[in-house]
Write an enzyme that holds these catalytic residues in place. Structure first.
Site, short mmCIF file in Angstrom:
data_model
loop_
_atom_site.label_atom_id
_atom_site.label_comp_id
_atom_site.label_asym_id
_atom_site.label_seq_id
_atom_site.Cartn_x
_atom_site.Cartn_y
_atom_site.Cartn_z
N ARG A 148 0.86 -1.18 0.00
CA ARG A 148 0.00 0.00 0.00
C ARG A 148 0.89 1.23 0.00
O ARG A 148 1.91 1.26 0.70
CB ARG A 148 -0.87 -0.01 1.26
CG ARG A 148 -1.77 1.20 1.37
CD ARG A 148 -2.55 1.21 2.68
NE ARG A 148 -2.02 2.19 3.60
CZ ARG A 148 -2.72 2.77 4.57
NH1 ARG A 148 -3.98 2.43 4.76
NH2 ARG A 148 -2.17 3.66 5.36
N TYR A 160 -2.31 11.83 7.62
CA TYR A 160 -2.43 10.51 8.24
C TYR A 160 -2.08 9.42 7.23
O TYR A 160 -2.49 9.48 6.08
CB TYR A 160 -3.86 10.30 8.75
CG TYR A 160 -4.05 8.97 9.44
CD1 TYR A 160 -3.57 8.77 10.73
CD2 TYR A 160 -4.67 7.91 8.79
CE1 TYR A 160 -3.72 7.55 11.36
CE2 TYR A 160 -4.83 6.68 9.42
CZ TYR A 160 -4.35 6.52 10.71
OH TYR A 160 -4.49 5.31 11.32
N ASP A 217 -5.12 4.01 -0.05
CA ASP A 217 -6.25 4.24 0.87
C ASP A 217 -6.66 5.71 0.80
O ASP A 217 -5.85 6.60 1.06
CB ASP A 217 -5.79 3.88 2.30
CG ASP A 217 -6.95 3.80 3.29
OD1 ASP A 217 -8.03 4.31 2.96
OD2 ASP A 217 -6.74 3.24 4.38
N HIS A 219 -9.12 6.99 2.71
CA HIS A 219 -9.62 7.38 4.04
C HIS A 219 -10.91 8.19 4.01
O HIS A 219 -11.04 9.19 4.74
CB HIS A 219 -8.53 8.16 4.80
CG HIS A 219 -7.42 7.28 5.28
ND1 HIS A 219 -7.62 6.26 6.19
CD2 HIS A 219 -6.10 7.22 4.97
CE1 HIS A 219 -6.48 5.65 6.43
NE2 HIS A 219 -5.54 6.19 5.68
N GLU A 243 -8.98 2.12 -1.78
CA GLU A 243 -9.74 1.82 -0.55
C GLU A 243 -10.46 3.05 -0.01
O GLU A 243 -9.92 4.16 -0.07
CB GLU A 243 -8.72 1.32 0.49
CG GLU A 243 -9.29 1.12 1.87
CD GLU A 243 -8.20 0.75 2.87
OE1 GLU A 243 -7.10 0.33 2.45
OE2 GLU A 243 -8.45 0.88 4.08
N GLU A 269 -13.70 -0.97 6.44
CA GLU A 269 -13.01 -1.16 7.73
C GLU A 269 -13.81 -0.57 8.90
O GLU A 269 -13.59 -0.95 10.04
CB GLU A 269 -11.59 -0.60 7.69
CG GLU A 269 -11.51 0.91 7.59
CD GLU A 269 -10.08 1.43 7.58
OE1 GLU A 269 -9.26 0.90 6.83
OE2 GLU A 269 -9.80 2.37 8.34
N ARG A 290 -13.63 -5.07 3.45
CA ARG A 290 -12.50 -4.68 4.29
C ARG A 290 -12.68 -4.82 5.80
O ARG A 290 -11.82 -4.40 6.56
CB ARG A 290 -12.21 -3.19 4.03
CG ARG A 290 -11.49 -2.90 2.77
CD ARG A 290 -10.02 -3.17 2.88
NE ARG A 290 -9.35 -2.27 3.79
CZ ARG A 290 -8.34 -2.60 4.57
NH1 ARG A 290 -7.88 -3.83 4.59
NH2 ARG A 290 -7.77 -1.71 5.36
N HIS A 319 -9.21 -5.97 7.31
CA HIS A 319 -8.48 -4.89 7.97
C HIS A 319 -7.47 -5.49 8.97
O HIS A 319 -7.87 -6.31 9.79
CB HIS A 319 -9.51 -4.02 8.72
CG HIS A 319 -9.03 -2.69 9.14
ND1 HIS A 319 -9.60 -2.02 10.20
CD2 HIS A 319 -8.07 -1.88 8.66
CE1 HIS A 319 -9.00 -0.85 10.35
NE2 HIS A 319 -8.08 -0.74 9.43
N ASP A 323 -3.97 -1.46 15.40
CA ASP A 323 -4.96 -1.30 16.47
C ASP A 323 -5.94 -2.47 16.52
O ASP A 323 -6.82 -2.51 17.38
CB ASP A 323 -5.68 0.05 16.39
CG ASP A 323 -6.26 0.35 15.02
OD1 ASP A 323 -5.52 0.86 14.17
OD2 ASP A 323 -7.45 0.08 14.81
N GLU A 346 -4.25 -7.36 5.05
CA GLU A 346 -3.40 -6.25 5.51
C GLU A 346 -2.52 -6.74 6.66
O GLU A 346 -2.97 -7.45 7.55
CB GLU A 346 -4.29 -5.10 6.00
CG GLU A 346 -3.52 -3.87 6.44
CD GLU A 346 -4.44 -2.72 6.83
OE1 GLU A 346 -5.65 -2.96 7.05
OE2 GLU A 346 -3.95 -1.58 6.91
N TRP A 410 -12.21 11.73 7.23
CA TRP A 410 -10.88 11.19 6.89
C TRP A 410 -10.95 9.70 6.92
O TRP A 410 -11.83 9.12 7.48
CB TRP A 410 -9.77 11.73 7.76
CG TRP A 410 -9.66 11.16 9.12
CD1 TRP A 410 -10.13 11.69 10.27
CD2 TRP A 410 -9.02 9.93 9.48
NE1 TRP A 410 -9.83 10.88 11.31
CE2 TRP A 410 -9.15 9.79 10.86
CE3 TRP A 410 -8.34 8.95 8.76
CZ2 TRP A 410 -8.66 8.70 11.55
CZ3 TRP A 410 -7.85 7.85 9.44
CH2 TRP A 410 -8.00 7.74 10.84
#
Ligand code: CS2
Ligand code: MG
Length: 410
Positions: A148, A160, A217, A219, A243, A269, A290, A319, A323, A346, A410
């Site tokens: 990515r 980000y 991505d 976002h 994405e 996600e 995702r 995803h 986190d 991912e 975002w």
């Protein structure tokens, strides 16, 4: 018959905040589930401690489907990230127990291996083209076979997804807000972004050729028409996927994007139920789905969703950021290996501290991840070490328009 004896909620912060559920049966078998909801962790911890743990004791841990329905239908209030993350954590812990009782890794209970391993993608980023090329090379050296790519945008500050420090091993994903403080604010301008990103992919294809799968991505930052413009302008560079090109709530808006571009679309996600995908799947508006297992209702829910998606030739791209805990990542790998319509996984390696608290047996070799062959999920939790990393709040950044400071997606 063994029964559920104890449901514990464990909170720790080895590099990032994680919430874990541990279920213990009357026979002394334990199962682990990931209940981490980035930036809103303690809401899920309280949901499980206060409202789920007391009603699970005494139930048969083997009845995973019935327990899922008991928590989903029985709770009256359906869906939503907090509820579905809580249900997912219980579900995954029960699959872990079932695997341990059977003496089999979870993927064997899901139908066995459909492939040697799960193709993984890593996260390259750069503040300029030379830094980005270096980041891509570092990922190739680590063995990644799909990458990515996120890039800084001239005229904008920190964005980000782009590491502020470009040294190998430095990443963007650790608590941009700093511990205990309010979310960091970033500035955004979609026009600048739309003009810059195609030039980045042109440079990447010139340098690395066309055989390397590249992902990007968005976002959720574009309107459907802006997403269509970006998708079209990226067509010459043959992306594996684009994405989260628009906010995900309005499924119909993807019709506009789909009708305008052949760039493959991935989304989901932040989705947490099959209903979030219903139009996207039945109208074939996306190519990759995702959700994480952790936020999508667990292995039970995601297996059904992937079987539904298979009817429309839609594949998985679960995803897997840092986190999602190593337990959530392991759960994804068991499903990746088992289902036929796997697409890509991912993979951002967790920090060393995280991997000391959560001891995993999954492997990454020749670009492929494998969950390992230990019974259950194959993850152990070190209580003593976990206690050495106390929780403190940490937030994702927020995004404001550069022109007038209005809050932006975002
Ligand atoms: C990103 C994540 O991995 C991804 O695709 O979108 O970094 C995401 O922003 C975080 O997981 C949010 O918690
Ligand atoms: Mg994303």
């Amino acid at each position: 018959m063994a029964t559920i004896k104890r449901v514990e909620v464990l909170v720790t912060s080895p590099g990032r905040n994680f919430v874990t559920v541990r279920i213990t049966t009357s026979d002394g078998v334990t199962g682990l589930g990931d209940a981490t909801l980035n930036g809103r962790e303690l809401a899920v911890a309280a949901y499980i401690r206060e409202h789920i743990a007391p009603i699970l004791t005494g139930r048969d841990p083997q009845n995973i489907e019935d327990t899922w329905q008991y928590l989903y239908r029985g709770g009256y209030w359906r869906r939503g990230p907090v509820t579905m993350t809580a249900i997912a954590a219980i579900d995954v812990a029960l699959w872990d127990i079932k695997g341990k009782v059977a003496g089999l890794p979870v993927y064997q209970l899901l139908g066995g291996e459909s492939r040697r391993g799960a193709l993984a993608y890593g996260h390259a980023s750069g503040s300029d083209i030379p830094a980005l090329f270096q980041s891509v090379r570092n990922h190739l050296d680590e063995g990644f076979k799909a990458i990515r790519v996120q890039s800084a945008v001239p005229g904008l500050g920190q964005v980000y997804g782009v590491a502020a420090d470009q040294k190998p091993g430095k990443r963007y994903d650790y608590e941009p807000a700093g511990r205990g403080s309010a979310p960091k604010e970033e500035a955004w301008d979609t026009r600048k972004y739309l003009h810059h990103i195609p030039t980045v992919f042109a440079a990447l294809r010139d340098e690395f050729g066309y055989s390397l799968p590249l992902l990007h991505d968005g976002h959720h930052r574009m309107t459907p028409n802006q997403a269509a413009i970006l998708g079209k302008s990226l067509e010459p560079y043959d992306l594996f996927w684009l994405e989260d090109c628009t906010p995900g709530e309005n499924q119909e808006s993807l019709r506009r994007v789909r009708s305008q571009t052949t760039t493959p679309i991935a989304i989901g996600e932040i989705f947490n139920s099959a209903f979030d995908y219903q139009t996207l799947i039945t109208e074939q508006l996306i190519d990759y789905l995702r959700s994480s297992i952790t936020h999508g209702g667990g292995i039970t829910a995601m297996k059904k969703l992937m079987d539904f998606a298979a009817l429309y030739q839609i594949k998985s791209g679960f995803h897997g950021p840092t986190d999602v805990s190593p337990i959530g990542q392991a759960a994804a790998l068991h499903l990746d290996i088992a289902i036929h319509n796997f697409g890509i996984q991912e993979y951002m390696r967790h920090s060393d501290d995280t991997l000391k608290v959560f001891r995993t047996c999954y492997t990454f070799e020749d670009g492929l991840l494998h969950p390992g062959v230990r019974p259950g999920l194959g993850v152990d939790y070190d209580d003593e070490l976990a206690e050495a990393f106390p929780y403190s709040p940490a937030y994702l950044p927020v995004n404001r328009l550069q022109t007038d400071g209005a809050m932006h997606d975002w």
